[in-house]
Design a protein around this motif. Sequence first.
Motif, PDB file in Angstrom:
ATOM      1  N   VAL A 245       0.845  -1.204   0.000  1.00  0.00           N
ATOM      2  CA  VAL A 245       0.000   0.000   0.000  1.00  0.00           C
ATOM      3  C   VAL A 245       0.878   1.251   0.000  1.00  0.00           C
ATOM      4  O   VAL A 245       0.608   2.209  -0.739  1.00  0.00           O
ATOM      5  CB  VAL A 245      -0.967   0.012   1.209  1.00  0.00           C
ATOM      6  N   ALA A 246       1.934   1.237   0.790  1.00  0.00           N
ATOM      7  CA  ALA A 246       2.837   2.392   0.841  1.00  0.00           C
ATOM      8  C   ALA A 246       3.481   2.637  -0.517  1.00  0.00           C
ATOM      9  O   ALA A 246       3.586   3.785  -0.977  1.00  0.00           O
ATOM     10  CB  ALA A 246       3.911   2.178   1.900  1.00  0.00           C
ATOM     11  N   GLN A 247       3.898   1.571  -1.194  1.00  0.00           N
ATOM     12  CA  GLN A 247       4.518   1.730  -2.514  1.00  0.00           C
ATOM     13  C   GLN A 247       3.523   2.266  -3.532  1.00  0.00           C
ATOM     14  O   GLN A 247       3.851   3.159  -4.315  1.00  0.00           O
ATOM     15  CB  GLN A 247       5.102   0.396  -2.987  1.00  0.00           C
ATOM     16  N   TRP A 248       2.307   1.719  -3.538  1.00  0.00           N
ATOM     17  CA  TRP A 248       1.287   2.216  -4.458  1.00  0.00           C
ATOM     18  C   TRP A 248       0.937   3.668  -4.131  1.00  0.00           C
ATOM     19  O   TRP A 248       0.722   4.482  -5.032  1.00  0.00           O
ATOM     20  CB  TRP A 248       0.042   1.345  -4.421  1.00  0.00           C
ATOM     21  N   GLY A 249       0.888   4.012  -2.847  1.00  0.00           N
ATOM     22  CA  GLY A 249       0.613   5.395  -2.441  1.00  0.00           C
ATOM     23  C   GLY A 249       1.691   6.348  -2.923  1.00  0.00           C
ATOM     24  O   GLY A 249       1.393   7.454  -3.389  1.00  0.00           O
ATOM     25  N   ASN A 250       2.947   5.923  -2.831  1.00  0.00           N
ATOM     26  CA  ASN A 250       4.046   6.753  -3.332  1.00  0.00           C
ATOM     27  C   ASN A 250       3.950   6.938  -4.840  1.00  0.00           C
ATOM     28  O   ASN A 250       4.209   8.023  -5.362  1.00  0.00           O
ATOM     29  CB  ASN A 250       5.398   6.144  -2.959  1.00  0.00           C
ATOM     30  N   GLN A 251       3.570   5.873  -5.534  1.00  0.00           N
ATOM     31  CA  GLN A 251       3.411   5.987  -6.982  1.00  0.00           C
ATOM     32  C   GLN A 251       2.285   6.959  -7.322  1.00  0.00           C
ATOM     33  O   GLN A 251       2.402   7.761  -8.249  1.00  0.00           O
ATOM     34  CB  GLN A 251       3.146   4.617  -7.605  1.00  0.00           C
ATOM     35  N   LEU A 252       1.201   6.913  -6.548  1.00  0.00           N
ATOM     36  CA  LEU A 252       0.091   7.846  -6.759  1.00  0.00           C
ATOM     37  C   LEU A 252       0.550   9.287  -6.547  1.00  0.00           C
ATOM     38  O   LEU A 252       0.211  10.179  -7.334  1.00  0.00           O
ATOM     39  CB  LEU A 252      -1.066   7.503  -5.820  1.00  0.00           C
ATOM     40  N   LYS A 253       1.339   9.539  -5.519  1.00  0.00           N
ATOM     41  CA  LYS A 253       1.864  10.886  -5.275  1.00  0.00           C
ATOM     42  C   LYS A 253       2.715  11.355  -6.448  1.00  0.00           C
ATOM     43  O   LYS A 253       2.631  12.515  -6.860  1.00  0.00           O
ATOM     44  CB  LYS A 253       2.704  10.914  -4.000  1.00  0.00           C
ATOM     45  N   GLU A 254       3.539  10.465  -6.985  1.00  0.00           N
ATOM     46  CA  GLU A 254       4.395  10.820  -8.121  1.00  0.00           C
ATOM     47  C   GLU A 254       3.567  11.142  -9.360  1.00  0.00           C
ATOM     48  O   GLU A 254       3.862  12.098 -10.071  1.00  0.00           O
ATOM     49  CB  GLU A 254       5.396   9.692  -8.417  1.00  0.00           C
ATOM     50  N   VAL A 255       2.548  10.339  -9.618  1.00  0.00           N
ATOM     51  CA  VAL A 255       1.681  10.595 -10.773  1.00  0.00           C
ATOM     52  C   VAL A 255       1.000  11.941 -10.607  1.00  0.00           C
ATOM     53  O   VAL A 255       0.950  12.751 -11.536  1.00  0.00           O
ATOM     54  CB  VAL A 255       0.637   9.461 -10.944  1.00  0.00           C
ATOM     55  N   ASP A 256       0.495  12.213  -9.407  1.00  0.00           N
ATOM     56  CA  ASP A 256      -0.167  13.494  -9.151  1.00  0.00           C
ATOM     57  C   ASP A 256       0.794  14.664  -9.321  1.00  0.00           C
ATOM     58  O   ASP A 256       0.454  15.686  -9.912  1.00  0.00           O
ATOM     59  CB  ASP A 256      -0.775  13.526  -7.741  1.00  0.00           C
ATOM     60  N   LYS A 257       2.010  14.499  -8.805  1.00  0.00           N
ATOM     61  CA  LYS A 257       2.996  15.573  -8.886  1.00  0.00           C
ATOM     62  C   LYS A 257       3.435  15.805 -10.336  1.00  0.00           C
ATOM     63  O   LYS A 257       3.526  16.937 -10.800  1.00  0.00           O
ATOM     64  CB  LYS A 257       4.215  15.226  -8.031  1.00  0.00           C
ATOM     65  N   LYS A 258       3.686  14.718 -11.047  1.00  0.00           N
ATOM     66  CA  LYS A 258       4.191  14.801 -12.420  1.00  0.00           C
ATOM     67  C   LYS A 258       3.156  15.395 -13.374  1.00  0.00           C
ATOM     68  O   LYS A 258       3.493  16.125 -14.293  1.00  0.00           O
ATOM     69  CB  LYS A 258       4.605  13.410 -12.902  1.00  0.00           C
ATOM     70  N   ASN A 259       1.884  15.090 -13.139  1.00  0.00           N
ATOM     71  CA  ASN A 259       0.844  15.491 -14.079  1.00  0.00           C
ATOM     72  C   ASN A 259       0.062  16.722 -13.654  1.00  0.00           C
ATOM     73  O   ASN A 259      -0.881  17.102 -14.324  1.00  0.00           O
ATOM     74  CB  ASN A 259      -0.115  14.323 -14.297  1.00  0.00           C
ATOM     75  N   ARG A 260       0.458  17.332 -12.575  1.00  0.00           N
ATOM     76  CA  ARG A 260      -0.250  18.514 -12.098  1.00  0.00           C
ATOM     77  C   ARG A 260       0.032  19.699 -13.013  1.00  0.00           C
ATOM     78  O   ARG A 260       1.171  19.988 -13.347  1.00  0.00           O
ATOM     79  CB  ARG A 260       0.174  18.830 -10.671  1.00  0.00           C
ATOM     80  N   ILE A 261      -0.996  20.380 -13.392  1.00  0.00           N
ATOM     81  CA  ILE A 261      -0.864  21.572 -14.222  1.00  0.00           C
ATOM     82  C   ILE A 261      -0.682  22.768 -13.298  1.00  0.00           C
ATOM     83  O   ILE A 261      -1.447  22.946 -12.348  1.00  0.00           O
ATOM     84  CB  ILE A 261      -2.114  21.769 -15.090  1.00  0.00           C
ATOM     85  N   THR A 262       0.301  23.572 -13.597  1.00  0.00           N
ATOM     86  CA  THR A 262       0.525  24.755 -12.770  1.00  0.00           C
ATOM     87  C   THR A 262      -0.493  25.834 -13.136  1.00  0.00           C
ATOM     88  O   THR A 262      -1.027  25.862 -14.245  1.00  0.00           O
ATOM     89  CB  THR A 262       1.941  25.320 -12.959  1.00  0.00           C
ATOM     90  N   LEU A 263      -0.714  26.737 -12.205  1.00  0.00           N
ATOM     91  CA  LEU A 263      -1.634  27.846 -12.447  1.00  0.00           C
ATOM     92  C   LEU A 263      -1.147  28.697 -13.612  1.00  0.00           C
ATOM     93  O   LEU A 263      -1.947  29.122 -14.455  1.00  0.00           O
ATOM     94  CB  LEU A 263      -1.782  28.690 -11.177  1.00  0.00           C
ATOM     95  N   ALA A 264       0.159  28.919 -13.696  1.00  0.00           N
ATOM     96  CA  ALA A 264       0.712  29.742 -14.787  1.00  0.00           C
ATOM     97  C   ALA A 264       0.407  29.132 -16.148  1.00  0.00           C
ATOM     98  O   ALA A 264       0.009  29.840 -17.087  1.00  0.00           O
ATOM     99  CB  ALA A 264       2.215  29.901 -14.603  1.00  0.00           C
ATOM    100  N   ILE A 265       0.570  27.814 -16.275  1.00  0.00           N
ATOM    101  CA  ILE A 265       0.284  27.144 -17.551  1.00  0.00           C
ATOM    102  C   ILE A 265      -1.206  27.232 -17.855  1.00  0.00           C
ATOM    103  O   ILE A 265      -1.608  27.525 -18.981  1.00  0.00           O
ATOM    104  CB  ILE A 265       0.759  25.677 -17.515  1.00  0.00           C
ATOM    105  N   TYR A 266      -2.034  27.001 -16.849  1.00  0.00           N
ATOM    106  CA  TYR A 266      -3.478  27.044 -17.049  1.00  0.00           C
ATOM    107  C   TYR A 266      -3.915  28.430 -17.519  1.00  0.00           C
ATOM    108  O   TYR A 266      -4.688  28.564 -18.467  1.00  0.00           O
ATOM    109  CB  TYR A 266      -4.216  26.644 -15.764  1.00  0.00           C
ATOM    110  N   ILE A 267      -3.422  29.453 -16.857  1.00  0.00           N
ATOM    111  CA  ILE A 267      -3.787  30.824 -17.238  1.00  0.00           C
ATOM    112  C   ILE A 267      -3.309  31.129 -18.652  1.00  0.00           C
ATOM    113  O   ILE A 267      -4.029  31.752 -19.437  1.00  0.00           O
ATOM    114  CB  ILE A 267      -3.239  31.841 -16.217  1.00  0.00           C
ATOM    115  N   ASP A 268      -2.116  30.678 -18.997  1.00  0.00           N
ATOM    116  CA  ASP A 268      -1.597  30.900 -20.344  1.00  0.00           C
ATOM    117  C   ASP A 268      -2.506  30.242 -21.388  1.00  0.00           C
ATOM    118  O   ASP A 268      -2.864  30.869 -22.391  1.00  0.00           O
ATOM    119  CB  ASP A 268      -0.167  30.362 -20.462  1.00  0.00           C
TER     120      ASP A 268
END
Length: 171
Positions: free
Chosen positions: A112-135
């Motif tokens: 569970v801890a490993q899958w949770g870490n992978q989920l955090k990485e996916v979320d971090k890697k694919n998060r759109i920044t506010l600057a990109i969104y506004i652009d």
Amino acid sequence: MPSKEYYRKLKKEAHDLYVREGMTCKEISTRINVSERSVSSWINENDALWKKERQASVISSQKQGDNLKQIINILADQKLELLRMIDEAIAEGDSDKVLELRKQAATLDNSVAQWGNQLKEVDKKNRITLAIYIDVMSRIFDAMKVYNADLYFKTLDFQENHLYEAAKMLG
């Protein structure tokens, strides 16, 4: 005879059913009462853009995150079952079984801890920044202004509210 706008709306509905819902050409044809040939033509026009959108949708970050969450939920259910079995083994006084079940539970915890870490990485890697969104939104609004200035000015309140909500969400 139906208008051009009517066909544009049908095509948009077909697009959403194909890309977002994953429906087949035949299913879409039946759903919106258009020939399979028309739906197939729409799917394959513009260098099969709909197919590319569908593929991108399938592997989107949200889907990846949802899949990882589903795996974590299944593992959590398994952990609850193991805990129930441990309680039963304790009640029965079976210390060997308790030890074996606790080992299984520890292995599950690590998974569970490993899958949770992978989920955090996916979320971090694919998060759109506010600057990109506004652009991106600024480009869309600028294109709207060129395409239809009246529409652009009618949507100014929407634009402002939308960007405010995005800023709250993406911070």
